[in-house]
Design an enzyme around this catalytic site. Structure first.
Site, short mmCIF file in Angstrom:
data_model
loop_
_atom_site.label_atom_id
_atom_site.label_comp_id
_atom_site.label_asym_id
_atom_site.label_seq_id
_atom_site.Cartn_x
_atom_site.Cartn_y
_atom_site.Cartn_z
N ASP A 298 -64.77 73.99 164.10
CA ASP A 298 -63.70 73.34 164.86
C ASP A 298 -62.35 73.99 164.61
OD1 ASP A 298 -64.01 72.34 162.20
OD2 ASP A 298 -62.51 70.82 162.65
N GLU A 299 -61.50 73.82 165.60
CA GLU A 299 -60.07 74.14 165.48
C GLU A 299 -59.78 75.48 164.80
OE1 GLU A 299 -58.13 69.74 165.19
OE2 GLU A 299 -58.99 70.48 163.34
C1 NAG Z 1 -59.38 66.84 163.80
C2 NAG Z 1 -60.04 67.80 162.82
C3 NAG Z 1 -60.17 67.27 161.42
C4 NAG Z 1 -59.10 66.23 161.10
C5 NAG Z 1 -59.24 65.10 162.09
C6 NAG Z 1 -58.27 63.97 161.83
C7 NAG Z 1 -62.32 67.50 163.75
C8 NAG Z 1 -63.61 68.12 164.13
N1 NAG Z 1 -61.33 68.31 163.30
O1 NAG Z 1 -58.15 67.38 164.15
O2 NAG Z 1 -60.13 68.33 160.52
O3 NAG Z 1 -59.24 65.74 159.80
O4 NAG Z 1 -59.09 65.55 163.40
O5 NAG Z 1 -58.49 62.88 162.69
O6 NAG Z 1 -62.20 66.32 163.82
#
Ligand code: NAG
Length: 485
Positions: A298-299
């Site tokens: 992710d990200e």
């Molecule tokens: C997303 C991030 C995660 C983060 C979370 C917080 C995913 C797959 N990635 O931005 O690293 O902790 O939200 O809500 O969820």
């Protein structure tokens, strides 16, 4: 909760007594273990030391009989319960089914059964016949132990609570920018250095491989599969700070304790990076009996897309070479998917549809419904709200099979509710964010979709309060629920 497939009440009562026995009508060591688990659960509040035995003595009243059936109609986790005045018959095709059925027995007893000291109570169960099995095979929760570290005892408590609501997967988010939480013997600095911080700059911590194995066994004894996640190529600052050679400029980064996302990336051009991934996946695969390995994905905003795609494709091959099945956040759909790779839908419907078009199955974790780090409302003392405020009705009232158009039940292995821990620092915080939302996710995963509705559910949820209290869980007392006064 979760609501069984069918319950026929027959209007009498079974009474559990100090003379009750647990009979295992099967020469099966797992079934015996499950019987012993039941005895252990019933002991603290009742004070009864129930015998668990193979000798069948059907004559005496008040006994609980566990049996394994050759009939597999109800599947691996299905079970039937026949509760009469004289006895309880719990039958299943597999020990996992007996284990799930035991949770139903616990919920049919007075809530005081969950107290840890002897209680004055009549240990009665209303007679009924129950048939039960899950809707989805995969019913999980994730705990982020990277943003804040949680020790073995906390993880075990979490596992116990998943078990109580018949969930069967616990996903551990073991690495991120703020910390590396699992010992890797061939790359010791990951934990020696990269394990030493967390959000806010605290000490962090990590699991030794022995501790991890202990967690895995504890979960396995409860028919829960541990899914370890090593997030890559982004969310890797802890690794990049531990080993200079993983960085494209050969310079180690600083440890990081903030909450920003998307700024780190492994150097996808270097051979050493793939040696690193192979070593980490290899060591983790060797101590993970479950079929899955989660590679994050992710990200990765700091990774160019033309680097991301070959990297994630290659990592999937590495996971496969170590005999495991890949799970990744929905972005991995952009890469070449292994035939059995699974994409975890969290934010991006097009990615998830792309995964389906490539033949992949989906785990449903829509952030706006299942992210337990989301606040209940604007006044919640912990959590974030970028995806939504998630009150209990919103957490409960959705159907995984219709949430995203063209992703249907056949494409879905199940659901998972993640708890990210940027704002969560201790077990009481975990409890407050997870409970009682988790009960709703357990029900979405287990119970039939037909007939599920919030108005009916909230009445059953209200009755769980006594149990949550007996288990000393600091749950969120939502005003939407008619809790008993
Ligand atoms: C997303 C991030 C995660 C983060 C979370 C917080 C995913 C797959 N990635 O931005 O690293 O902790 O939200 O809500 O969820």
């Amino acid at each position: 909760i979760p609501k069984p497939v069918s319950v026929n009440s027959t209007g009498e009562v079974f009474v559990l007594a100090s003379t009750s026995n647990i009979y295992i009508a099967a020469e099966n060591s797992e079934a015996l273990k499950v019987g012993q688990y039941l005895a252990d659960k019933l002991k603290p509040a009742t004070g009864f030391a129930l015998a668990v035995t193979n000798n069948t003595d059907t004559a005496a009243p008040g006994n609980i009989h566990l049996s394994l059936l050759s009939d597999s109609t109800l599947g691996e986790e299905g079970y039937t319960l026949q509760i009469t005045k004289e006895k309880i018959n719990l039958s299943a095709h597999m020990p996992a089914g007996l284990f799930r059925g035991i949770q139903t027995i616990r919920q049919l007893l007075p809530a005081a059964i969950e107290q840890q000291t002897v209680q004055q109570s009549k240990w009665e169960i209303a007679t009924a016949s129950i048939t039960d099995y899950p809707t989805y095979a995969f019913r999980g929760s994730m705990l982020d132990v990277a943003r804040h570290f949680f020790g073995v005892a906390d993880v075990k408590k979490y596992i116990d609570l998943l078990a109580y609501y018949k969930m069967n997967v616990m996903h551990l988010h073991l690495s991120d920018d703020q910390g590396w939480r699992i010992e890797i013997k061939s790359w010791p600095n990951l934990t020696a250095h990269g394990g030493n911080t967390q959000v806010g700059g605290g000490n962090g911590g990590f699991y030794t491989q022995e501790q991890y194995k202990d967690i895995v066994q504890y979960a396995m004894d409860r028919y829960i599969t541990i899914i370890p996640e090593i997030d890559m190529p982004g969310h890797t600052n802890a690794a990049l700070a531990s080993y200079a050679e993983l960085n494209c400029n050969d310079t180690a980064t600083q440890l990081y304790s903030g909450i920003e996302v998307g700024f780190s990336t492994l150097c996808t051009q270097k051979d050493i990076t793939y040696k690193f991934v192979d070593d980490v996946i290899g060591e983790l695969a060797a101590i993970t009996p479950g079929p899955y390995l989660h590679i994050g994905g992710d990200e990765s905003h700091a990774t160019k897309i033309e680097d991301y795609i070959p990297f994630v494709s290659r990592v999937q091959e590495i996971v496969k070479a170590h005999g495991k099945q890949v799970i990744g956040w929905d972005e991995i759909a952009l890469s070449t998917m292994q035939p059995n790779s699974i994409a975890q839908y969290w934010a991006d419907a097009p990615n998830s549809k792309l995964a389906v078009s490539k033949g992949a199955k989906i785990i449903m974790s829509p952030a706006s419904k299942t992210y337990m780090d989301m606040q209940y409302d604007s006044t919640t003392r912990l959590g974030l709200h970028w995806a939504a405020y998630i009150e209990l009705d919103s957490a409960y009232s959705w159907n995984p099979a219709t949430l995203v158009d063209s992703i249907t039940k056949e494409n879905i292995v199940g659901i998972e509710a993640p708890l990210w821990t940027e704002t969560i620092t201790n077990m009481k915080h975990i409890e407050y964010m997870v409970f009682p939302r988790l009960l709703g996710y357990a029900e979405i995963g287990w119970s039939a979709q037909e007939g599920r509705n919030w108005e009916e559910y909230k009445l059953r949820l209200a009755k769980q309060a006594d149990r949550l209290k007996a288990m000393q869980i600091d749950y969120y007392p939502s005003a939407l629920v008619p809790w008993a006064k």
